[in-house]
Motif scaffolding. Structure first.
Motif, PDB file in Angstrom:
ATOM      1  N   ILE A  93      -1.648  -7.169 -49.812  1.00  0.00           N
ATOM      2  CA  ILE A  93      -0.855  -8.322 -49.950  1.00  0.00           C
ATOM      3  C   ILE A  93       0.272  -7.383 -48.769  1.00  0.00           C
ATOM      4  CG2 ILE A  93       0.607 -10.217 -50.304  1.00  0.00           C
ATOM      5  CD1 ILE A  93      -1.340 -10.609 -52.394  1.00  0.00           C
ATOM      6  N   LEU A  94       0.838  -7.894 -47.462  1.00  0.00           N
ATOM      7  CA  LEU A  94       1.706  -6.810 -46.933  1.00  0.00           C
ATOM      8  C   LEU A  94       2.395  -7.819 -46.042  1.00  0.00           C
ATOM      9  CD1 LEU A  94      -0.883  -5.273 -44.647  1.00  0.00           C
ATOM     10  CD2 LEU A  94      -0.237  -4.512 -46.425  1.00  0.00           C
ATOM     11  N   ARG A  95       4.272  -7.041 -46.975  1.00  0.00           N
ATOM     12  CA  ARG A  95       4.870  -8.516 -46.470  1.00  0.00           C
ATOM     13  C   ARG A  95       6.124  -7.117 -45.537  1.00  0.00           C
ATOM     14  NH1 ARG A  95       3.989 -13.459 -49.132  1.00  0.00           N
ATOM     15  NH2 ARG A  95       4.182 -12.606 -51.676  1.00  0.00           N
ATOM     16  N   LEU A  96       5.607  -8.285 -44.019  1.00  0.00           N
ATOM     17  CA  LEU A  96       6.723  -7.818 -43.083  1.00  0.00           C
ATOM     18  C   LEU A  96       8.094  -7.902 -43.237  1.00  0.00           C
ATOM     19  CD1 LEU A  96       3.895  -7.551 -40.780  1.00  0.00           C
ATOM     20  CD2 LEU A  96       4.078  -6.481 -42.470  1.00  0.00           C
ATOM     21  N   ASP A  97       8.861  -7.646 -41.946  1.00  0.00           N
ATOM     22  CA  ASP A  97       9.863  -7.777 -42.617  1.00  0.00           C
ATOM     23  C   ASP A  97       9.970  -9.196 -41.789  1.00  0.00           C
ATOM     24  OD1 ASP A  97      10.731  -5.205 -43.120  1.00  0.00           O
ATOM     25  OD2 ASP A  97      11.651  -4.320 -41.255  1.00  0.00           O
ATOM     26  N   ASP A  98      11.307  -9.964 -41.826  1.00  0.00           N
ATOM     27  CA  ASP A  98      11.786 -11.159 -41.073  1.00  0.00           C
ATOM     28  C   ASP A  98      11.099 -11.170 -39.699  1.00  0.00           C
ATOM     29  OD1 ASP A  98      11.743 -12.110 -43.880  1.00  0.00           O
ATOM     30  OD2 ASP A  98      14.128 -12.120 -43.674  1.00  0.00           O
ATOM     31  N   SER A  99      11.645  -9.570 -39.093  1.00  0.00           N
ATOM     32  CA  SER A  99      11.907 -10.407 -37.564  1.00  0.00           C
ATOM     33  C   SER A  99      10.732  -9.735 -37.570  1.00  0.00           C
ATOM     34  CB  SER A  99      13.244  -8.540 -37.420  1.00  0.00           C
ATOM     35  OG  SER A  99      12.693  -7.756 -38.071  1.00  0.00           O
ATOM     36  N   THR A 100       9.492  -9.664 -37.459  1.00  0.00           N
ATOM     37  CA  THR A 100       8.551  -9.483 -37.014  1.00  0.00           C
ATOM     38  C   THR A 100       7.261 -10.566 -37.354  1.00  0.00           C
ATOM     39  OG1 THR A 100       8.278  -7.187 -37.692  1.00  0.00           O
ATOM     40  CG2 THR A 100       6.688  -7.831 -37.890  1.00  0.00           C
ATOM     41  N   SER A 101       6.882 -11.343 -36.390  1.00  0.00           N
ATOM     42  CA  SER A 101       6.478 -12.193 -36.008  1.00  0.00           C
ATOM     43  C   SER A 101       4.618 -11.826 -37.040  1.00  0.00           C
ATOM     44  CB  SER A 101       5.394 -12.729 -35.483  1.00  0.00           C
ATOM     45  OG  SER A 101       4.096 -13.510 -35.234  1.00  0.00           O
ATOM     46  N   ALA A 102       3.971 -12.125 -38.461  1.00  0.00           N
ATOM     47  CA  ALA A 102       2.708 -11.877 -38.706  1.00  0.00           C
ATOM     48  C   ALA A 102       1.401 -12.299 -38.337  1.00  0.00           C
ATOM     49  CB  ALA A 102       2.293 -12.113 -40.067  1.00  0.00           C
ATOM     50  N   VAL A 103       1.379 -13.151 -36.940  1.00  0.00           N
ATOM     51  CA  VAL A 103       0.606 -14.125 -36.469  1.00  0.00           C
ATOM     52  C   VAL A 103       0.625 -12.839 -35.320  1.00  0.00           C
ATOM     53  CG1 VAL A 103      -0.023 -16.106 -34.819  1.00  0.00           C
ATOM     54  CG2 VAL A 103       1.066 -16.263 -37.084  1.00  0.00           C
ATOM     55  N   GLY A 104       1.568 -12.478 -34.826  1.00  0.00           N
ATOM     56  CA  GLY A 104       1.528 -11.812 -33.641  1.00  0.00           C
ATOM     57  C   GLY A 104       1.063 -10.088 -33.879  1.00  0.00           C
ATOM     58  N   ALA A 105       1.726  -9.819 -35.218  1.00  0.00           N
ATOM     59  CA  ALA A 105       1.549  -8.575 -35.282  1.00  0.00           C
ATOM     60  C   ALA A 105      -0.235  -8.140 -35.571  1.00  0.00           C
ATOM     61  CB  ALA A 105       1.628  -8.143 -36.774  1.00  0.00           C
ATOM     62  N   ALA A 106      -1.240  -9.597 -36.490  1.00  0.00           N
ATOM     63  CA  ALA A 106      -2.555  -9.913 -36.517  1.00  0.00           C
ATOM     64  C   ALA A 106      -3.122  -9.349 -35.539  1.00  0.00           C
ATOM     65  CB  ALA A 106      -2.095 -10.719 -37.434  1.00  0.00           C
ATOM     66  N   GLU A 107      -2.531 -10.702 -34.483  1.00  0.00           N
ATOM     67  CA  GLU A 107      -3.481 -11.010 -33.592  1.00  0.00           C
ATOM     68  C   GLU A 107      -3.575  -9.531 -32.450  1.00  0.00           C
ATOM     69  OE1 GLU A 107      -3.491 -13.380 -30.429  1.00  0.00           O
ATOM     70  OE2 GLU A 107      -4.148 -15.227 -32.709  1.00  0.00           O
ATOM     71  N   SER A 108      -2.237  -8.154 -32.113  1.00  0.00           N
ATOM     72  CA  SER A 108      -1.781  -7.668 -31.693  1.00  0.00           C
ATOM     73  C   SER A 108      -3.204  -6.167 -32.188  1.00  0.00           C
ATOM     74  CB  SER A 108      -0.823  -6.764 -31.169  1.00  0.00           C
ATOM     75  OG  SER A 108      -0.581  -5.898 -31.142  1.00  0.00           O
ATOM     76  N   GLU A 109      -2.973  -5.825 -33.073  1.00  0.00           N
ATOM     77  CA  GLU A 109      -3.579  -5.127 -34.360  1.00  0.00           C
ATOM     78  C   GLU A 109      -5.264  -5.270 -34.843  1.00  0.00           C
ATOM     79  OE1 GLU A 109      -2.492  -2.951 -34.771  1.00  0.00           O
ATOM     80  OE2 GLU A 109      -0.533  -2.735 -34.605  1.00  0.00           O
ATOM     81  N   ILE A 110      -5.366  -6.438 -34.542  1.00  0.00           N
ATOM     82  CA  ILE A 110      -7.078  -6.794 -35.054  1.00  0.00           C
ATOM     83  C   ILE A 110      -7.301  -6.432 -33.580  1.00  0.00           C
ATOM     84  CG2 ILE A 110      -8.477  -8.585 -34.823  1.00  0.00           C
ATOM     85  CD1 ILE A 110      -6.716 -10.155 -36.497  1.00  0.00           C
ATOM     86  N   SER A 111      -7.037  -6.969 -31.989  1.00  0.00           N
ATOM     87  CA  SER A 111      -7.568  -6.938 -30.777  1.00  0.00           C
ATOM     88  C   SER A 111      -7.876  -5.286 -30.523  1.00  0.00           C
ATOM     89  CB  SER A 111      -6.715  -6.807 -29.407  1.00  0.00           C
ATOM     90  OG  SER A 111      -7.310  -7.375 -28.314  1.00  0.00           O
ATOM     91  N   SER A 112      -6.385  -4.305 -31.322  1.00  0.00           N
ATOM     92  CA  SER A 112      -6.818  -2.964 -30.832  1.00  0.00           C
ATOM     93  C   SER A 112      -8.556  -2.656 -31.658  1.00  0.00           C
ATOM     94  CB  SER A 112      -4.609  -2.386 -31.410  1.00  0.00           C
ATOM     95  OG  SER A 112      -5.105  -1.083 -31.538  1.00  0.00           O
ATOM     96  N   TRP A 113      -7.563  -3.453 -32.920  1.00  0.00           N
ATOM     97  CA  TRP A 113      -8.647  -2.488 -34.064  1.00  0.00           C
ATOM     98  C   TRP A 113     -10.162  -2.768 -33.148  1.00  0.00           C
ATOM     99  CZ3 TRP A 113     -11.139  -5.598 -38.133  1.00  0.00           C
ATOM    100  CH2 TRP A 113     -12.081  -5.447 -38.957  1.00  0.00           C
ATOM    101  N   LEU A 114     -10.532  -4.052 -33.226  1.00  0.00           N
ATOM    102  CA  LEU A 114     -11.918  -3.897 -32.633  1.00  0.00           C
ATOM    103  C   LEU A 114     -12.484  -3.400 -31.118  1.00  0.00           C
ATOM    104  CD1 LEU A 114     -11.558  -7.730 -32.149  1.00  0.00           C
ATOM    105  CD2 LEU A 114     -13.027  -6.263 -34.034  1.00  0.00           C
ATOM    106  N   ARG A 115     -11.162  -2.937 -30.176  1.00  0.00           N
ATOM    107  CA  ARG A 115     -11.188  -2.280 -29.441  1.00  0.00           C
ATOM    108  C   ARG A 115     -11.959  -0.586 -29.424  1.00  0.00           C
ATOM    109  NH1 ARG A 115      -7.387  -4.928 -26.934  1.00  0.00           N
ATOM    110  NH2 ARG A 115      -5.559  -2.892 -27.067  1.00  0.00           N
TER     111      ARG A 115
END
Length: 619
Positions: A8-30
């Motif tokens: 369970i990762l609590r991110l900074d309020d300034s970071t979008s959890a949805v945006g972070a997930a989409e970006s990192e999952i796409s990179s991970w899949l590559r």
């Protein structure tokens, strides 16, 4: 499918959890293209085929009036090692009082139980990538993808993490055993040791000055020292001496046996066992309220979307079937509509299911049939889901019953232990009083033991103390010659601390017995030694020791009790060991410790087996 990892990762309020997930999952899949992943992008909710053995399900929760967004990304992948499901839940709740941006990463696998799942599941590299890119925390404690090196003037951060009452992750403190010039080697060792703990623990590597500064701020019960890696569980109670047992220590002897001298990396087996208790706690503990609610919303949305897709597929199959209808079937529809007894009921059915503006003609009857078939398929799907839910409830009920039974057993055993402790305390007080009355009060003083005789925190550490090559004094008289993997199964079952303390008591009994025998103070066997109050040395209750097995056990299962010994003990390097110790705690695992008394010949006792209760007339 059992959960083998959760973070369970609590991110900074300034970071979008949805945006972070989409970006990192796409990179991970590559990065997984070499594993057969061919598609690494998606567009909105739905099911996506990523490769021959991989699928991605994307679910969007209903967006809230407060602008909140919830997303679920579930990757299902098969490989020669098994079937794996990685689920990423992203919660973006901008108006929440706290924890506005959260990522939850779960990994499930087809293991027989949670212990096997945890042992066989590595944290996905996705988690390390997220922690390396975005600031994250657990409570007020930072979470990072790599161990943090701490100098003397930075020790406040480590102390704050240890005493953070809001954290649920562990805090791993790894003081350097050598001078600061070996920083890179020690960092490499600690990094490989904690690779299985990424996302569930914060790791700090301390230099010499930081180690001394932190030790000065901690009580003796919770102290850290050079080369001893200590894992602090949540809710540390520095003012409670007994709390020390909750915070395990990995000693240099155990670590050294698992370090590759060339690569400076720890074996995967030790890294897995080191992370197990922390990983289990994350899986088994109750989820935070906001996380539990968010997951429930997304899984409901997932079920709804899955049902809709199945019904839609069934409708398409029906449409194809109707498109292939013969002209004869059309004639049958017309004939039914022209038959007086059927015309009015059919018209009512068409109006009820298709609407009042639809004429009751042959085409309407075809559409009505398709609609009823689709509803029938939907009911079948819902029934299947209800059956799965019922099975899950039964499994949960069985787990609850097992947990209740275990709790009852533990309560009974705790009561027995407490009664025994009270009886011993009463006897001790009586004896002390009599000695004082007899003018021998000075004999009641018992000098504290050296730290070297403290009980190890797990079975792996116990084995390190008595295995060949150990430098501990006990190894001079007691040596382990058995199969370490059988012993380490006890740690995997989550019982390591309890049984390590029990078996260490028995090892000390054997050590003092051997020392006494070689000094000419003991001339009897182990069982008689335990029952002889006049003989000096460490002892346990005789009921915890069995000098032999029954004739039936020896006849039918004696071969199970044949264990390895050095060649100087027996030319075949194997002997049967029937004498054994049996800890108090009763459960299905019921570990035992079998040994051979060879003090008269070689000056040693050989422990050939530590592990699950072997077959006998009662197992």
């Amino acid at each position: 499918m059992e959960t083998g990892y959760r973070a369970i990762l609590r991110l900074d309020d300034s970071t979008s959890a949805v945006g972070a997930a989409e970006s990192e999952i796409s990179s991970w899949l590559r990065g997984k293209r070499k594993n057969g992943i061919e598609v690494t992008e998606w567009d909105g909710p739905g099911e996506y085929r990523l490769g021959e053995r991989a699928d991605l399900s994307v679910v969007h929760g209903e967006e809230g009036l407060d602008g909140s967004r919830r997303r679920l990304y579930r990757l299902r992948e098969s490989n020669p090692g098994g079937t794996w499901t990685v689920s990423v839940y992203a919660f973006d709740v901008p108006e929440a009082r706290s924890n506005r941006q959260t990522l939850v990463v779960d990994v499930g696998t087809d293991a027989p139980d949670v212990y096997g799942a945890v042992y066989n599941t590595a944290p996905p590299t996705l988690v390390r990538d997220i922690l390396s890119t975005y600031p994250a925390r657990d409570g007020a404690t930072p979470l990072t993808g790599e161990p943090q090196f701490v100098h003397g003037d930075e020790v406040d951060e480590v102390f704050a993490a240890i005493t953070d009452d809001t954290r649920t992750a562990s805090v791993i403190v790894a003081p350097m055993p050598w001078g600061n010039e070996y920083e890179s080697d020690w960092r490499e060792i600690v990094t490989s040791l904690t690779v299985e703990s990424v996302g569930v623990a914060s790791t700090y590597v301390l230099d010499t000055e930081a180690t001394e500064a932190l030790a000065a701020r901690l009580p003796q019960s919770h102290v850290v020292s050079k080369g001893v890696i200590r894992t602090f569980s949540p809710r540390v109670a520095l003012d409670v001496e007994g709390d020390r047992l909750r915070h395990r220590m990995l000693f240099p002897d155990t670590l050294a046996r698992a370090v590759n001298s060339k690569s400076k990396k720890v074996s995967r087996g030790l890294a897995r066992r080191f992370a197990e208790s922390t990983r289990l706690r994350f899986i088994e503990r109750e989820l935070p309220t906001d996380v539990r609610r968010g997951i429930a919303l997304l899984e409901r949305a997932e079920t709804t979307a899955h049902t809709a897709r199945q019904v839609e597929r069934h409708r398409a199959e029906i449409d194809l079937a109707f498109a292939a209808d013969s002209a004869t079937e059309i004639v049958h529809f017309h004939h039914a509509l022209e038959t007086e007894p059927l015309r009015i009921p059919l018209a009512v059915l068409v109006e009820r299911w298709l609407g009042p503006d639809v004429d009751a003609d042959a085409d309407a009857l075809r559409r009505l049939g398709a609609e009823l078939d689709a509803r029938d398929a939907e009911i079948a799907i819902l029934k299947e889901q209800a059956d799965k839910a019922a099975n899950s409830r039964e499994e949960l009920r069985d787990d609850l019953e097992a947990a209740k039974k275990l709790a009852d057993d533990m309560q009974l055993l705790a009561t027995i232990a407490e009664d025994g402790e009270n009886k011993t305390a009463k006897e001790l007080a009586t004896l002390r009083q009599r000695m004082f009355e007899d003018g021998k009060g000075d004999l009641t003083f018992v000098a504290p033991e050296e730290d070297i005789w403290d009980a190890p925190g797990d079975i792996e550490s116990l084995i390190a103390l008595i295995a060949p090559g150990s430098n501990h004094p006990v190894h001079k008289r007691v040596e382990f010659t058995g199969d370490e993997s059988k012993a380490l199964d006890i740690d995997r079952g989550g019982l390591g601390l309890r049984y390590a303390h029990a078996f260490w008591e028995y090892v000390r009994v054997l050590y003092d017995y051997a020392e006494g025998k070689l000094a000419g103070k003991v001339s009897v066997g182990v069982h008689a030694y335990l029952s002889a109050d006049h003989l000096p040395g460490h002892k346990c209750a005789p009921v915890r020791h069995a000098p032999d097995e029954s004739d039936t056990t020896k006849r039918n299962w004696g071969h199970e009790r044949e264990f390895a010994v050095p060649k100087e003990v027996h030319p075949k390097e194997k002997v049967r060991m029937y004498a054994h110790f049996k800890p108090t705690w009763a459960n299905a695992f019921a570990p035992r410790m079998h040994y051979l008394d060879h003090v008269d010949e070689t000056g040693k006792v050989y422990i050939g087996y530590i592990g699950k209760h072997l077959t006998n007339t009662k197992t």
